[in-house]
Design a protein around this motif. Structure first.
Motif, PDB file in Angstrom:
ATOM      1  N   GLU A 169       0.812  -1.216   0.000  1.00  0.00           N
ATOM      2  CA  GLU A 169       0.000   0.000   0.000  1.00  0.00           C
ATOM      3  C   GLU A 169       0.849   1.271   0.000  1.00  0.00           C
ATOM      4  OE1 GLU A 169       0.323  -1.230   4.388  1.00  0.00           O
ATOM      5  OE2 GLU A 169       0.278  -2.141   2.404  1.00  0.00           O
ATOM      6  N   ASP A 170       2.093   1.177   0.491  1.00  0.00           N
ATOM      7  CA  ASP A 170       2.967   2.347   0.519  1.00  0.00           C
ATOM      8  C   ASP A 170       4.094   2.250  -0.510  1.00  0.00           C
ATOM      9  OD1 ASP A 170       1.550   3.536   2.629  1.00  0.00           O
ATOM     10  OD2 ASP A 170       2.657   2.366   4.105  1.00  0.00           O
ATOM     11  N   SER A 171       3.980   1.339  -1.454  1.00  0.00           N
ATOM     12  CA  SER A 171       5.025   1.133  -2.457  1.00  0.00           C
ATOM     13  C   SER A 171       4.403   1.147  -3.854  1.00  0.00           C
ATOM     14  CB  SER A 171       5.725  -0.216  -2.222  1.00  0.00           C
ATOM     15  OG  SER A 171       6.230  -0.303  -0.896  1.00  0.00           O
ATOM     16  N   PRO A 172       5.223   1.448  -4.868  1.00  0.00           N
ATOM     17  CA  PRO A 172       4.712   1.371  -6.253  1.00  0.00           C
ATOM     18  C   PRO A 172       4.310  -0.071  -6.584  1.00  0.00           C
ATOM     19  CG  PRO A 172       6.776   2.602  -6.175  1.00  0.00           C
ATOM     20  CD  PRO A 172       6.616   1.960  -4.831  1.00  0.00           C
ATOM     21  N   TYR A 173       3.160  -0.243  -7.182  1.00  0.00           N
ATOM     22  CA  TYR A 173       2.693  -1.586  -7.516  1.00  0.00           C
ATOM     23  C   TYR A 173       1.870  -1.540  -8.797  1.00  0.00           C
ATOM     24  CZ  TYR A 173      -1.854  -0.109  -5.694  1.00  0.00           C
ATOM     25  OH  TYR A 173      -3.033   0.552  -5.493  1.00  0.00           O
ATOM     26  N   THR A 174       1.573  -2.725  -9.313  1.00  0.00           N
ATOM     27  CA  THR A 174       0.717  -2.853 -10.493  1.00  0.00           C
ATOM     28  C   THR A 174      -0.412  -3.824 -10.189  1.00  0.00           C
ATOM     29  OG1 THR A 174       2.595  -2.466 -11.982  1.00  0.00           O
ATOM     30  CG2 THR A 174       0.617  -3.480 -12.942  1.00  0.00           C
ATOM     31  N   LEU A 175      -1.648  -3.383 -10.372  1.00  0.00           N
ATOM     32  CA  LEU A 175      -2.805  -4.264 -10.219  1.00  0.00           C
ATOM     33  C   LEU A 175      -3.080  -4.914 -11.572  1.00  0.00           C
ATOM     34  CD1 LEU A 175      -5.168  -5.274  -8.398  1.00  0.00           C
ATOM     35  CD2 LEU A 175      -6.504  -3.361  -9.319  1.00  0.00           C
ATOM     36  N   TRP A 176      -2.948  -6.257 -11.636  1.00  0.00           N
ATOM     37  CA  TRP A 176      -3.096  -6.970 -12.900  1.00  0.00           C
ATOM     38  C   TRP A 176      -4.507  -7.511 -13.119  1.00  0.00           C
ATOM     39  CZ3 TRP A 176       0.876  -6.817 -16.304  1.00  0.00           C
ATOM     40  CH2 TRP A 176       2.143  -6.493 -15.809  1.00  0.00           C
ATOM     41  N   TRP A 177      -5.183  -7.850 -12.026  1.00  0.00           N
ATOM     42  CA  TRP A 177      -6.479  -8.524 -12.184  1.00  0.00           C
ATOM     43  C   TRP A 177      -7.328  -8.293 -10.945  1.00  0.00           C
ATOM     44  CZ3 TRP A 177      -8.165 -10.554 -16.606  1.00  0.00           C
ATOM     45  CH2 TRP A 177      -9.284 -11.385 -16.589  1.00  0.00           C
ATOM     46  N   LEU A 178      -8.630  -8.161 -11.180  1.00  0.00           N
ATOM     47  CA  LEU A 178      -9.583  -8.032 -10.078  1.00  0.00           C
ATOM     48  C   LEU A 178     -10.887  -8.676 -10.526  1.00  0.00           C
ATOM     49  CD1 LEU A 178      -9.876  -6.887  -7.221  1.00  0.00           C
ATOM     50  CD2 LEU A 178     -10.660  -4.740  -8.231  1.00  0.00           C
ATOM     51  N   GLU A 179     -11.351  -9.696  -9.775  1.00  0.00           N
ATOM     52  CA  GLU A 179     -12.528 -10.463 -10.192  1.00  0.00           C
ATOM     53  C   GLU A 179     -13.358 -10.866  -8.989  1.00  0.00           C
ATOM     54  OE1 GLU A 179     -11.217 -14.045 -12.049  1.00  0.00           O
ATOM     55  OE2 GLU A 179      -9.976 -14.657 -10.347  1.00  0.00           O
ATOM     56  N   ASN A 180     -14.564 -11.322  -9.301  1.00  0.00           N
ATOM     57  CA  ASN A 180     -15.468 -11.817  -8.260  1.00  0.00           C
ATOM     58  C   ASN A 180     -14.872 -13.060  -7.617  1.00  0.00           C
ATOM     59  OD1 ASN A 180     -17.853 -13.669  -7.346  1.00  0.00           O
ATOM     60  ND2 ASN A 180     -18.728 -11.602  -7.466  1.00  0.00           N
ATOM     61  N   GLY A 181     -15.039 -13.159  -6.303  1.00  0.00           N
ATOM     62  CA  GLY A 181     -14.462 -14.288  -5.576  1.00  0.00           C
ATOM     63  C   GLY A 181     -15.432 -15.410  -5.300  1.00  0.00           C
TER      64      GLY A 181
END
Length: 226
Positions: A169-181
């Motif tokens: 949360e405090d670092s550079p990141y890349t969100l690749w995927w977000l889906e229903n669980g």
């Protein structure tokens, strides 16, 4: 026959006295002129000497003043340097204290991590849960309905929870995927460090009034959503 006139002795003496008187007068005048010239020359020398001394004193003062100013400036610079050193020392001490506090926090969080091995995915290096995870908060009110529209309030809050669970949360990141669980109040996100050296699959659940909360994290061997 006429008689010839011969000057008497009194007349000769009178003439001599008159000549001496004139000579004395001329002498006195010359003497007065000489004395006056001596006085004028002496006064000029004396006054000229005083003016020279005054000019010399002024020059000395002018020469001394920059030196004094330079010394004062050097002292000020030394004081400023000392203040900067003290300030840097204080900043260093504050930074060390903050780092110590962060280390303590990390130790607390790490102590609450529990590895689980219930994953059958060969791409999973390890899986773990953390009892210290909390909901990330929400701006939403009323009945919650999951919204996977990118950029929506719910999407942004899910992304925040995924990054939080992965510790990014405090670092550079890349969100690749977000889906229903698998249910309206569950979701799964895949996130990695900016250089893609670490990839995580994060499971999150909705908590009424609190927002999305991580419940399990899997560290992956390979980013399967890249």
């Amino acid at each position: 026959m006429g008689k010839s006139f011969e000057p008497s002795g009194n007349t000769s003496r009178f003439s001599m006295k008159e000549k001496k008187r004139k000579a004395n007068r001329i002498y006195n005048i010359l003497l007065s002129i000489v004395i006056t010239l001596i006085i004028i020359v002496s006064a000029s020398i004396f006054l000229g000497g005083n003016e020279s001394e005054q000019v010399s004193d002024q020059n000395k003062k002018q020469e001394e003043t920059p030196a004094v100013q330079q010394n004062n400036e050097e002292q000020k610079e030394e004081k400023n340097d000392d203040s900067m050193v003290e300030s840097k020392q204080d900043d260093t001490a504050d930074t060390e204290e903050e780092n110590d506090q962060e280390d303590v926090t990390d130790e607390v969080d790490d102590s609450q991590l529990q590895e689980v091995y219930d994953s059958n995915d060969s791409n999973v290096v390890k899986a773990y849960v953390n009892e210290g995870w909390e909901p990330v908060g929400t701006e939403q009110t009323g009945e919650h309905i999951a919204d996977f529209t990118k950029g929506s309030v719910d999407w942004n809050e899910m992304e925040k929870a995924v990054a939080y669970g992965a510790g990014l949360e405090d670092s550079p990141y890349t969100l690749w995927w977000l889906e229903n669980g698998g249910s309206p109040n569950r979701a799964i996100g895949t996130v990695s460090t900016k250089d893609n050296s670490k990839t995580y699959r994060v499971y999150i659940e909705w908590v009424d009034g609190g927002g999305w909360k991580p419940v399990k994290v899997e560290e992956l061997k390979v980013n399967d959503k890249r």
